[in-house]
Write an enzyme that holds these catalytic residues in place. Structure first.
Site, PDB file in Angstrom:
ATOM      1  N   ASP A 187       0.860  -1.202   0.000  1.00 20.48           N
ATOM      2  CA  ASP A 187       0.000   0.000   0.000  1.00 20.48           C
ATOM      3  C   ASP A 187       0.883   1.233   0.000  1.00 20.48           C
ATOM      4  O   ASP A 187       2.039   1.189   0.422  1.00 20.48           O
ATOM      5  CB  ASP A 187      -0.901   0.011   1.253  1.00 20.48           C
ATOM      6  CG  ASP A 187      -2.187   0.810   1.029  1.00 20.48           C
ATOM      7  OD1 ASP A 187      -2.091   2.017   0.737  1.00 20.48           O
ATOM      8  OD2 ASP A 187      -3.273   0.238   1.146  1.00 20.48           O
ATOM      9  N   TYR A 211     -14.029   6.938 -12.699  1.00 20.95           N
ATOM     10  CA  TYR A 211     -14.110   5.715 -11.892  1.00 20.95           C
ATOM     11  C   TYR A 211     -14.827   4.615 -12.675  1.00 20.95           C
ATOM     12  O   TYR A 211     -14.335   3.486 -12.783  1.00 20.95           O
ATOM     13  CB  TYR A 211     -14.836   6.025 -10.581  1.00 20.95           C
ATOM     14  CG  TYR A 211     -14.819   4.881  -9.588  1.00 20.95           C
ATOM     15  CD1 TYR A 211     -13.698   4.636  -8.797  1.00 20.95           C
ATOM     16  CD2 TYR A 211     -15.927   4.054  -9.427  1.00 20.95           C
ATOM     17  CE1 TYR A 211     -13.682   3.596  -7.882  1.00 20.95           C
ATOM     18  CE2 TYR A 211     -15.921   3.014  -8.519  1.00 20.95           C
ATOM     19  CZ  TYR A 211     -14.794   2.787  -7.746  1.00 20.95           C
ATOM     20  OH  TYR A 211     -14.784   1.753  -6.840  1.00 20.95           O
ATOM     21  N   LYS A 249     -13.207   1.092 -14.019  1.00 25.27           N
ATOM     22  CA  LYS A 249     -13.686  -0.199 -13.499  1.00 25.27           C
ATOM     23  C   LYS A 249     -14.238  -1.068 -14.631  1.00 25.27           C
ATOM     24  O   LYS A 249     -14.108  -2.289 -14.594  1.00 25.27           O
ATOM     25  CB  LYS A 249     -14.710   0.023 -12.386  1.00 25.27           C
ATOM     26  CG  LYS A 249     -14.110   0.696 -11.134  1.00 25.27           C
ATOM     27  CD  LYS A 249     -12.988  -0.131 -10.511  1.00 25.27           C
ATOM     28  CE  LYS A 249     -12.491   0.448  -9.191  1.00 25.27           C
ATOM     29  NZ  LYS A 249     -11.433  -0.360  -8.566  1.00 25.27           N
ATOM     30  N   ILE A 288     -19.728  -0.781   0.019  1.00 25.86           N
ATOM     31  CA  ILE A 288     -19.083  -1.479   1.130  1.00 25.86           C
ATOM     32  C   ILE A 288     -18.594  -0.424   2.123  1.00 25.86           C
ATOM     33  O   ILE A 288     -17.992   0.575   1.728  1.00 25.86           O
ATOM     34  CB  ILE A 288     -17.885  -2.330   0.630  1.00 25.86           C
ATOM     35  CG1 ILE A 288     -18.307  -3.236  -0.546  1.00 25.86           C
ATOM     36  CG2 ILE A 288     -17.311  -3.152   1.769  1.00 25.86           C
ATOM     37  CD1 ILE A 288     -19.420  -4.222  -0.254  1.00 25.86           C
ATOM     38  N   THR A 294     -16.419   1.248   3.934  1.00 18.79           N
ATOM     39  CA  THR A 294     -14.970   1.454   4.092  1.00 18.79           C
ATOM     40  C   THR A 294     -14.711   2.964   4.072  1.00 18.79           C
ATOM     41  O   THR A 294     -15.580   3.747   3.668  1.00 18.79           O
ATOM     42  CB  THR A 294     -14.184   0.828   2.915  1.00 18.79           C
ATOM     43  OG1 THR A 294     -14.456   1.609   1.741  1.00 18.79           O
ATOM     44  CG2 THR A 294     -14.549  -0.618   2.681  1.00 18.79           C
TER      45      THR A 294
END
Ligand SMILES: NC(=O)c1ccc[n+]([C@@H]2O[C@H](COP(=O)([O-])OP(=O)(O)OC[C@H]3O[C@@H](n4cnc5c(N)ncnc54)[C@H](O)[C@@H]3O)[C@@H](O)[C@H]2O)c1
Length: 271
Positions: free
Chosen positions: A38, A158, A162, A191, A193
């Protein structure tokens, strides 16, 4: 199957937060040795400590996947520390940054999102395939998005990247199907996050939008990182040995607003 990845080596990018963090820890729980890659050093070091705490083995490598040399170094780290690479999960990614229609979308952000989400994904897959070809097999799971399956208004970079990740996945799956390398993608929707709570929509600080957003999910709740990690582990395991080139949709794609039941309580720990 408590130890279905014992003796296996897994590389996870984006391991410092959210889905990648949960995936790295889940692999370690099932016996894999993990390379936690990361840009976010603090987050990924936390992942490594969490794996140490459960008696697993993990190594952090600081990497920016938009740099080809970093993606090669991620694979090299797996070889140096653990001698091989069996499974790769390409989870690192960024949001479109701003909610804005296509004709006004800023070029600098477009280029940045392409560099990370698409070119970075390709660099990663390329380096991983080179190693897996030498070893005679492996699995790769790329984290795409529901925004890669259908248009996503005000989020063009985005959604475009994707969609690209899914094309890359399906193409590589066909190319290496006889080489014992399986390549699949997961396509989550919402999700819980930091990306979604603090990112483009900043849902953590917008109760009204959070509620609308949550209620537009088919299950009327957000998913948890573990619910994605479980699918990634399955796609990486021998239990999915006849599946390649699949873009696995997680949680049904957003419903039209007219289908949403008004006033449904959000089932989300924030807000
Ligand atoms: N959360 C969602 O609802 C959702 C839905 C669909 C798809 N996704 C995808 O799942 C993946 C993980 O997202 P998340 O929700 O866990 O987000 P997150 O922001 O919690 O985690 C993303 C991680 O990627 C890392 N990263 C970003 N750019 C990087 C780079 N250039 N090099 C290396 N690491 C980098 C970040 O530092 C971070 O640790 C992303 O690819 C995202 O697009 C998320």
């Amino acid at each position: 199957m408590p130890n279905r990845f014992t003796g296996k080596v897994c590389l996870v990018s984006g391991a410092g937060s959210g889905i990648g963090q949960e995936t790295a820890i889940s692999f370690a729980r099932k016996g894999a040795k993990v390379i936690a890659a990361d840009l976010n050093e603090e987050g990924a070091r936390h992942t490594v400590s969490s794996i140490d705490a459960i008696g697993g083995e993990a190594v952090f490598i600081k990497s920016d996947i938009s740099k080809r040399v970093d993606t090669e170094a991620m694979v090299q780290a797996a070889l140096e520390h653990f001698g091989r690479l069996d499974h790769a999960v390409n989870c690192a990614g960024i949001t479109g940054g701003v909610s804005i229609p296509t004709h006004e979308y800023p070029e600098d952000r477009w280029l940045q999102v392409i560099a990370v989400n698409l070119t970075g994904m390709w660099y990663s897959v390329k380096a991983q395939l080179n190693q897996m070809l030498k070893q005679g097999g492996g699995t790769i799971v790329n984290v795409a998005s529901a925004a890669g399956l259908k248009g996503h208004p005000n989020n063009v970079s985005y959604s475009a990247t994707k969609h690209g990740v899914i094309g890359l996945t399906k193409t590589a799956a066909l190319e290496y199907a006889t080489k014992h390398i399986r390549v699949n993608a997961v396509c989550p929707t919402a999700i819980e996050t930091p990306m979604i709570m603090d990112g483009r929509l900043n849902l953590r600080n917008n109760q009204e939008l959070l509620e609308k957003f949550t209620n537009e999910q088919a299950m009327m709740r957000m998913g948890q990182p573990k619910e994605v990690a479980d699918v990634i582990l399955w796609l990486s395991s021998d239990e999915s040995s006849f599946i390649t080139g699949h873009a696995c949709q997680l949680m049904a794609v957003h419903l039209p607003s007219s289908w949403v039941v008004p006033g449904k309580k959000v089932n989300c720990k924030f807000g």
